[in-house]
Motif scaffolding. Structure first.
Motif, PDB file in Angstrom:
ATOM      1  N   GLY A   1       0.989  -1.224  -0.100  1.00 13.01           N
ATOM      2  CA  GLY A   1      -0.134   0.056  -0.015  1.00 13.01           C
ATOM      3  C   GLY A   1       0.903   1.155  -0.014  1.00 13.01           C
ATOM      4  N   GLN A   2       1.946   1.059   0.770  1.00  6.39           N
ATOM      5  CA  GLN A   2       2.805   2.477   1.012  1.00  6.39           C
ATOM      6  C   GLN A   2       3.695   2.634  -0.306  1.00  6.39           C
ATOM      7  OE1 GLN A   2       4.347   0.977   4.705  1.00  6.39           O
ATOM      8  NE2 GLN A   2       4.424   3.183   5.345  1.00  6.39           N
ATOM      9  N   ALA A   3       3.931   1.438  -0.999  1.00  4.78           N
ATOM     10  CA  ALA A   3       4.664   1.657  -2.211  1.00  4.78           C
ATOM     11  C   ALA A   3       3.756   2.503  -3.340  1.00  4.78           C
ATOM     12  CB  ALA A   3       5.205   0.152  -2.675  1.00  4.78           C
ATOM     13  N   LEU A   4       2.291   1.907  -3.291  1.00  7.11           N
ATOM     14  CA  LEU A   4       1.433   2.494  -4.378  1.00  7.11           C
ATOM     15  C   LEU A   4       1.245   3.764  -4.172  1.00  7.11           C
ATOM     16  CD1 LEU A   4      -0.637  -0.663  -4.937  1.00  7.11           C
ATOM     17  CD2 LEU A   4       0.964   0.360  -6.604  1.00  7.11           C
ATOM     18  N   ALA A   5       1.307   4.156  -2.803  1.00  5.55           N
ATOM     19  CA  ALA A   5       0.879   5.510  -2.448  1.00  5.55           C
ATOM     20  C   ALA A   5       1.999   6.432  -2.920  1.00  5.55           C
ATOM     21  CB  ALA A   5       0.835   5.739  -0.907  1.00  5.55           C
ATOM     22  N   LEU A   6       3.226   6.111  -3.079  1.00  5.85           N
ATOM     23  CA  LEU A   6       4.381   6.799  -3.358  1.00  5.85           C
ATOM     24  C   LEU A   6       4.583   6.563  -4.995  1.00  5.85           C
ATOM     25  CD1 LEU A   6       7.071   5.582  -0.844  1.00  5.85           C
ATOM     26  CD2 LEU A   6       6.411   8.007  -0.981  1.00  5.85           C
ATOM     27  N   ASP A   7       4.029   5.648  -5.640  1.00  2.86           N
ATOM     28  CA  ASP A   7       4.276   5.299  -7.014  1.00  2.86           C
ATOM     29  C   ASP A   7       3.034   4.477  -7.658  1.00  2.86           C
ATOM     30  OD1 ASP A   7       4.456   4.756  -9.764  1.00  2.86           O
ATOM     31  OD2 ASP A   7       6.540   3.450  -9.181  1.00  2.86           O
ATOM     32  N   PRO A   8       1.967   5.159  -7.867  1.00  5.26           N
ATOM     33  CA  PRO A   8       0.703   4.414  -8.043  1.00  5.26           C
ATOM     34  C   PRO A   8       0.869   3.554  -9.320  1.00  5.26           C
ATOM     35  CG  PRO A   8       0.186   6.845  -7.997  1.00  5.26           C
ATOM     36  CD  PRO A   8       1.638   6.691  -7.968  1.00  5.26           C
ATOM     37  N   LYS A   9       1.928   3.599 -10.230  1.00  2.82           N
ATOM     38  CA  LYS A   9       2.248   2.592 -11.316  1.00  2.82           C
ATOM     39  C   LYS A   9       3.162   1.633 -11.135  1.00  2.82           C
ATOM     40  CE  LYS A   9       2.178   6.314 -14.889  1.00  2.82           C
ATOM     41  NZ  LYS A   9       2.371   7.583 -14.066  1.00  2.82           N
ATOM     42  N   ASN A  10       3.505   1.570  -9.699  1.00  2.00           N
ATOM     43  CA  ASN A  10       4.562   0.311  -9.470  1.00  2.00           C
ATOM     44  C   ASN A  10       3.805  -0.955  -9.568  1.00  2.00           C
ATOM     45  OD1 ASN A  10       6.200  -1.731  -7.723  1.00  2.00           O
ATOM     46  ND2 ASN A  10       6.994  -0.042  -6.966  1.00  2.00           N
ATOM     47  N   GLU A  11       4.186  -1.709 -10.813  1.00  2.00           N
ATOM     48  CA  GLU A  11       3.428  -2.962 -11.145  1.00  2.00           C
ATOM     49  C   GLU A  11       3.557  -4.154 -10.395  1.00  2.00           C
ATOM     50  OE1 GLU A  11       4.004  -3.730 -15.238  1.00  2.00           O
ATOM     51  OE2 GLU A  11       3.475  -1.738 -15.747  1.00  2.00           O
ATOM     52  N   SER A  12       4.771  -4.159  -9.734  1.00  2.00           N
ATOM     53  CA  SER A  12       5.117  -5.360  -8.743  1.00  2.00           C
ATOM     54  C   SER A  12       4.316  -5.166  -7.459  1.00  2.00           C
ATOM     55  CB  SER A  12       6.859  -5.226  -8.296  1.00  2.00           C
ATOM     56  OG  SER A  12       7.391  -5.113  -9.782  1.00  2.00           O
ATOM     57  N   ALA A  13       4.245  -3.945  -6.915  1.00  3.29           N
ATOM     58  CA  ALA A  13       3.479  -3.905  -5.686  1.00  3.29           C
ATOM     59  C   ALA A  13       2.078  -4.182  -6.060  1.00  3.29           C
ATOM     60  CB  ALA A  13       3.526  -2.295  -5.296  1.00  3.29           C
ATOM     61  N   MET A  14       1.448  -3.712  -7.214  1.00  2.50           N
ATOM     62  CA  MET A  14       0.102  -3.897  -7.478  1.00  2.50           C
ATOM     63  C   MET A  14      -0.220  -5.583  -7.551  1.00  2.50           C
ATOM     64  SD  MET A  14      -1.831  -1.263 -10.048  1.00  2.50           S
ATOM     65  CE  MET A  14      -0.238  -0.926 -11.018  1.00  2.50           C
ATOM     66  N   SER A  15       0.653  -6.392  -8.431  1.00  2.62           N
ATOM     67  CA  SER A  15       0.590  -7.654  -8.445  1.00  2.62           C
ATOM     68  C   SER A  15       0.620  -8.221  -7.215  1.00  2.62           C
ATOM     69  CB  SER A  15       1.351  -8.217  -9.620  1.00  2.62           C
ATOM     70  OG  SER A  15       2.765  -7.992  -9.298  1.00  2.62           O
ATOM     71  N   GLY A  16       1.622  -7.822  -6.251  1.00  5.40           N
ATOM     72  CA  GLY A  16       1.993  -8.361  -4.847  1.00  5.40           C
ATOM     73  C   GLY A  16       0.481  -8.285  -4.199  1.00  5.40           C
ATOM     74  N   LEU A  17       0.084  -7.069  -4.245  1.00  7.48           N
ATOM     75  CA  LEU A  17      -1.504  -6.861  -3.253  1.00  7.48           C
ATOM     76  C   LEU A  17      -2.351  -7.867  -4.005  1.00  7.48           C
ATOM     77  CD1 LEU A  17      -2.373  -3.145  -2.739  1.00  7.48           C
ATOM     78  CD2 LEU A  17      -2.352  -4.878  -1.342  1.00  7.48           C
ATOM     79  N   GLN A  18      -2.443  -7.866  -5.357  1.00  5.75           N
ATOM     80  CA  GLN A  18      -3.578  -8.711  -5.894  1.00  5.75           C
ATOM     81  C   GLN A  18      -3.315 -10.376  -5.516  1.00  5.75           C
ATOM     82  OE1 GLN A  18      -2.777  -7.542 -10.046  1.00  5.75           O
ATOM     83  NE2 GLN A  18      -4.363  -5.840  -9.733  1.00  5.75           N
ATOM     84  N   ARG A  19      -2.028 -10.819  -5.647  1.00  6.27           N
ATOM     85  CA  ARG A  19      -1.982 -12.002  -5.079  1.00  6.27           C
ATOM     86  C   ARG A  19      -2.129 -12.341  -3.471  1.00  6.27           C
ATOM     87  NH1 ARG A  19       3.305 -11.302  -7.408  1.00  6.27           N
ATOM     88  NH2 ARG A  19       4.162 -10.960  -5.292  1.00  6.27           N
ATOM     89  N   MET A  20      -1.965 -11.394  -2.933  1.00 11.64           N
ATOM     90  CA  MET A  20      -2.506 -11.654  -1.248  1.00 11.64           C
ATOM     91  C   MET A  20      -3.873 -11.555  -1.192  1.00 11.64           C
ATOM     92  SD  MET A  20       0.355 -10.272   0.810  1.00 11.64           S
ATOM     93  CE  MET A  20       0.579 -11.944   0.603  1.00 11.64           C
ATOM     94  N   GLU A  21      -4.550 -10.586  -2.004  1.00 10.52           N
ATOM     95  CA  GLU A  21      -6.003 -10.586  -1.819  1.00 10.52           C
ATOM     96  C   GLU A  21      -6.662 -12.012  -2.485  1.00 10.52           C
ATOM     97  OE1 GLU A  21      -6.662  -6.902  -3.685  1.00 10.52           O
ATOM     98  OE2 GLU A  21      -6.184  -5.599  -2.111  1.00 10.52           O
ATOM     99  N   ALA A  22      -6.122 -12.536  -3.369  1.00 17.28           N
ATOM    100  CA  ALA A  22      -6.484 -13.563  -3.977  1.00 17.28           C
ATOM    101  C   ALA A  22      -6.390 -14.899  -2.973  1.00 17.28           C
ATOM    102  CB  ALA A  22      -5.666 -13.929  -5.536  1.00 17.28           C
ATOM    103  N   ALA A  23      -5.355 -14.824  -2.342  1.00 18.57           N
ATOM    104  CA  ALA A  23      -4.951 -15.738  -1.392  1.00 18.57           C
ATOM    105  C   ALA A  23      -6.110 -15.721  -0.334  1.00 18.57           C
ATOM    106  CB  ALA A  23      -3.708 -15.633  -0.698  1.00 18.57           C
ATOM    107  N   GLN A  24      -6.503 -14.635   0.072  1.00 14.11           N
ATOM    108  CA  GLN A  24      -7.257 -14.509   1.385  1.00 14.11           C
ATOM    109  C   GLN A  24      -8.823 -14.897   0.914  1.00 14.11           C
ATOM    110  OE1 GLN A  24      -6.963 -10.376   2.600  1.00 14.11           O
ATOM    111  NE2 GLN A  24      -5.321 -10.898   4.074  1.00 14.11           N
ATOM    112  N   ILE A  25      -9.014 -14.582  -0.270  1.00 12.64           N
ATOM    113  CA  ILE A  25     -10.317 -15.014  -0.961  1.00 12.64           C
ATOM    114  C   ILE A  25     -10.435 -16.479  -0.823  1.00 12.64           C
ATOM    115  CG2 ILE A  25     -11.879 -15.026  -2.769  1.00 12.64           C
ATOM    116  CD1 ILE A  25     -10.721 -11.971  -3.394  1.00 12.64           C
ATOM    117  N   GLY A  26      -9.185 -17.306  -1.453  1.00 11.05           N
ATOM    118  CA  GLY A  26      -9.168 -18.623  -1.677  1.00 11.05           C
ATOM    119  C   GLY A  26      -9.277 -19.447  -0.556  1.00 11.05           C
ATOM    120  N   ARG A  27      -8.997 -18.742   0.749  1.00  8.06           N
ATOM    121  CA  ARG A  27      -9.075 -19.448   1.856  1.00  8.06           C
ATOM    122  C   ARG A  27     -10.505 -19.901   2.479  1.00  8.06           C
ATOM    123  NH1 ARG A  27      -4.913 -15.748   4.586  1.00  8.06           N
ATOM    124  NH2 ARG A  27      -3.204 -16.712   3.626  1.00  8.06           N
TER     125      ARG A  27
END
Length: 296
Positions: free
Chosen positions: A270-296
């Protein structure tokens, strides 16, 4: 009298700005050179450096303003053409950028910024032998310029000529008295060969100890790949105590995610994206975490 004092202070500011630029302190160089430009609207000296720095920082709007102003000052000096070239290069208009850089080189064959610009545009266009001629020329005129060495290294690596890349990189370390940038450049070349990874690591550790961010990023990724996640975390945490960048937060997120600390990982993404909204690695990282949480 007042005019002389002003001119004197502008000269000193330009010298100071160039010193920052050559030492790789981009933000400081921009601040000082911009101040000089504001004091003297006719100023040309050092403005090619300012253009290169603004382009490197992706500050398109300021670069366009600078190029337009310089063109109005003179079309017979290299600096306005260098600024125009950087503006075109930043906007992915490479053929035009080459033309402007070439024009600057014709007006002043020893203008290092013009040579570097032309070299980098040709490198992007995959015209490697051509690019090398320009970087080599820049190296001969200004051995203290990191960008000239880096350009040569990039060309040799692009041609898969590892041995020559190593030679240039060791030369850069000599010429630049083992500056963190030179050590990091040498390390990136060594990392391409499995047998020289240990050597690369010791160079990155030296450069990272000075707080040089590109070295910190590379070292953290290397430690993580080697399974030393805890050491990588320690390194990034220490650096975040000094400075906060999107990449540091994104690396922190990746490392924490691997260590199973999902909540903290998400905070850092979240902090990475606040500093750079275009940071793709941070975006995909967040998506992975969210997907994992939904998958539980």
């Amino acid at each position: 009298e007042g005019g002389l004092v002003l001119r004197g202070s502008v000269t000193v500011l330009v010298d100071q700005g160039l010193a920052h630029h050559w030492a790789g302190q981009g933000e400081e160089a921009v601040a000082v050179l911009s101040r000089a430009a504001a004091l003297d609207r006719q100023l040309l000296r050092g403005m090619d450096s300012l253009a290169a720095l603004l382009a490197g920082l992706g500050r398109t709007r300021e670069l366009e303003t600078l190029a337009t102003r310089l063109m109005a000052v003179s079309e017979e000096a290299p600096q306005p053409w260098v600024a125009m070239g950087h503006f075109c290069h930043l906007n992915k208009k490479s053929p035009r950028a080459v033309y402007f850089a070439h024009k600057a080189c014709l007006l002043d064959t020893r203008n290092v910024e013009a040579l570097l610009l032309k070299g980098n545009v040709l490198l992007d266009l995959k015209k490697l032998p051509d690019a090398m001629n320009h970087f080599r020329e820049a190296m001969q005129i200004a051995g203290h310029r990191f960008e000239a060495h880096k350009g040569m290294v990039d060309c040799y690596l692009g041609l898969s000529r590892q041995r020559e890349a190593v030679t240039i990189a060791t030369g850069a370390c000599k010429n630049l008295s083992n500056s963190p940038r030179a050590l990091t450049l040498y390390a990136t070349v060594l990392l391409k060969e499995p047998l020289s990874v240990a050597r690369a690591k010791s160079l990155l550790e030296r450069a990272a100890a000075t707080g040089h961010l590109p070295a910190v990023y590379l070292l953290a990724e290397l430690l993580d790949r080697e399974g030393a996640g805890a050491r990588a975390l320690e390194l990034v945490t220490k650096q975040l105590g000094v400075v906060s960048t999107a990449t540091l937060h994104q690396l922190m997120g990746d490392l924490l995610a691997k260590a199973g600390q999902e909540e903290r990982a998400m905070e850092h993404y979240g902090q990475a994206l606040a500093l750079d909204p275009k940071n793709e690695s941070a975006m995909s990282g967040l998506q992975r975490m969210e997907a994992a949480q939904i998958g539980r």
